[in-house]
Design a protein around this motif. Structure first.
Motif, short mmCIF file in Angstrom:
data_model
loop_
_atom_site.label_atom_id
_atom_site.label_comp_id
_atom_site.label_asym_id
_atom_site.label_seq_id
_atom_site.Cartn_x
_atom_site.Cartn_y
_atom_site.Cartn_z
N THR A 77 34.39 38.68 47.09
CA THR A 77 33.90 39.00 45.76
C THR A 77 33.80 37.72 44.94
O THR A 77 34.78 36.97 44.83
CB THR A 77 34.82 40.00 45.04
OG1 THR A 77 34.83 41.24 45.76
CG2 THR A 77 34.33 40.27 43.62
N ILE A 90 29.38 44.78 41.32
CA ILE A 90 30.24 45.51 40.40
C ILE A 90 29.96 44.97 39.00
O ILE A 90 29.60 43.81 38.84
CB ILE A 90 31.74 45.37 40.74
CG1 ILE A 90 32.17 43.90 40.77
CG2 ILE A 90 32.08 46.05 42.05
CD1 ILE A 90 33.67 43.68 40.95
N VAL A 150 30.36 40.93 47.47
CA VAL A 150 30.33 41.65 46.19
C VAL A 150 30.10 40.64 45.06
O VAL A 150 30.90 39.71 44.89
CB VAL A 150 31.65 42.41 45.94
CG1 VAL A 150 31.55 43.21 44.64
CG2 VAL A 150 31.97 43.33 47.12
N THR A 194 35.22 49.20 41.85
CA THR A 194 35.56 48.73 43.20
C THR A 194 36.03 49.85 44.11
O THR A 194 36.60 49.59 45.17
CB THR A 194 36.67 47.67 43.12
OG1 THR A 194 37.76 48.20 42.34
CG2 THR A 194 36.17 46.39 42.48
N ILE A 220 36.68 49.68 47.99
CA ILE A 220 36.88 48.29 48.37
C ILE A 220 38.37 47.98 48.27
O ILE A 220 38.99 48.26 47.23
CB ILE A 220 36.09 47.34 47.45
CG1 ILE A 220 34.60 47.62 47.55
CG2 ILE A 220 36.39 45.88 47.78
CD1 ILE A 220 33.75 46.84 46.56
N LEU A 224 39.11 41.62 37.50
CA LEU A 224 39.82 42.54 38.39
C LEU A 224 41.27 42.77 37.96
O LEU A 224 42.20 42.69 38.76
CB LEU A 224 39.78 41.98 39.83
CG LEU A 224 38.40 41.81 40.45
CD1 LEU A 224 38.52 41.11 41.81
CD2 LEU A 224 37.68 43.15 40.62
N GLN A 248 43.05 45.42 40.00
CA GLN A 248 43.04 45.16 41.43
C GLN A 248 43.89 43.95 41.84
O GLN A 248 44.29 43.83 43.00
CB GLN A 248 41.59 44.93 41.91
CG GLN A 248 40.66 46.12 41.69
CD GLN A 248 40.00 46.14 40.31
OE1 GLN A 248 40.50 45.53 39.36
NE2 GLN A 248 38.88 46.83 40.21
#
Length: 247
Positions: free
Chosen positions: A61, A105, A135, A178, A181, A200, A203
């Motif tokens: 990403t 994204i 990504v 996401t 993923i 993120l 994440q």
């Protein structure tokens, strides 16, 4: 030092995320405009994608454009959008040839129509590729991502399809951009800045951070291998003790 030889192929991160920082400073050092740095960064992107795919990374990403970047000078934003369109157009065939799938994204609707068209076309062309998923985070921020997930969950609560008492971390993750993923195991940030810049946020809870002083246009395959080796030397405990991991 040849870091590629030191990489343990049996202990690769499934997902690597990259904050590609330093394009403007790189250009300024050379007496050029900021867009010169963005143009020069394409080589770094190409080498990083190639190295990750060759190594066997499943997801890569790249933080290409944040929601905050819209506040930059209009001339720079316009040039960036034009560069994005032309780059996607040029690189789609290469991605397809190398069996790499493209995803995005972020708030894609906020991008110029030409960008949206090129992205959707590239996503469609590469959708069946299986070697690696690339990504691109475009018009993305972690706070935006969490907020849009909350909106979607709230709508489903209102419709009666989600019981608010049953909302869990899994529920939230399933409504982030996401979804599907895996969370990144490794985050690389160039330019030496010690922050994650609204990237993120959900994440990255247990992601290993690797900061390099290199400016992004100078980043090459060997630097990715070096980051992976550094990641593999760390002990990932997820709240446990070292003793618990050895039992």
């Amino acid at each position: 030092m040849d870091f590629k030889e030191k990489v343990d192929l049996d202990n690769l991160p499934r997902h690597i995320a990259v904050i590609m920082d330093g394009n403007g400073r790189w250009a300024k050092k050379r007496g050029g405009l900021r867009i010169f740095g963005h143009q020069s960064a394409i080589t770094a992107v190409r080498e990083t994608v190639e190295a990750a795919a060759e190594m066997g990374i499943e997801y890569l990403t790249l933080y290409a454009f944040s929601t905050e970047n819209w506040s930059r000078p209009a001339t720079e934003v316009s040039a960036l959008m034009q560069l994005l369109v032309s780059t996607i157009r040029k690189e789609t065939a290469t991605l397809n040839k190398n069996n790499i799938r493209l995803q995005t994204i972020g708030n894609r609707d906020s991008l110029p129509a030409a960008c949206q068209r090129e992205l959707l076309e590239a996503i469609e062309i590469t959708k069946d590729n299986t070697r690696m998923t690339l990504v691109l985070a475009l018009s993305y921020s972690g706070r935006w991502d969490i907020a849009q997930a909350m909106q979607r969950i709230a709508q489903k609560v209102g419709q009666g399809s989600i019981d608010p008492n049953q909302i869990s971390e899994t529920t939230v993750a399933q409504h982030l951009s996401t979804a599907g993923i895996p969370d990144p195991e490794l985050l690389i940030r160039t330019s030496g800045e010690q922050r994650i810049s609204n990237f993120l946020l959900w994440q990255l809870a247990y992601t290993e951070l690797y900061i390099t002083e290199l400016l992004w246009p100078d980043f090459r395959k060997e630097h990715l291998y070096e980051a992976i080796v550094a990641y593999q030397r760390r002990e990932r405990r997820f709240g446990k003790t070292s003793e618990q991991l050895t039992k």
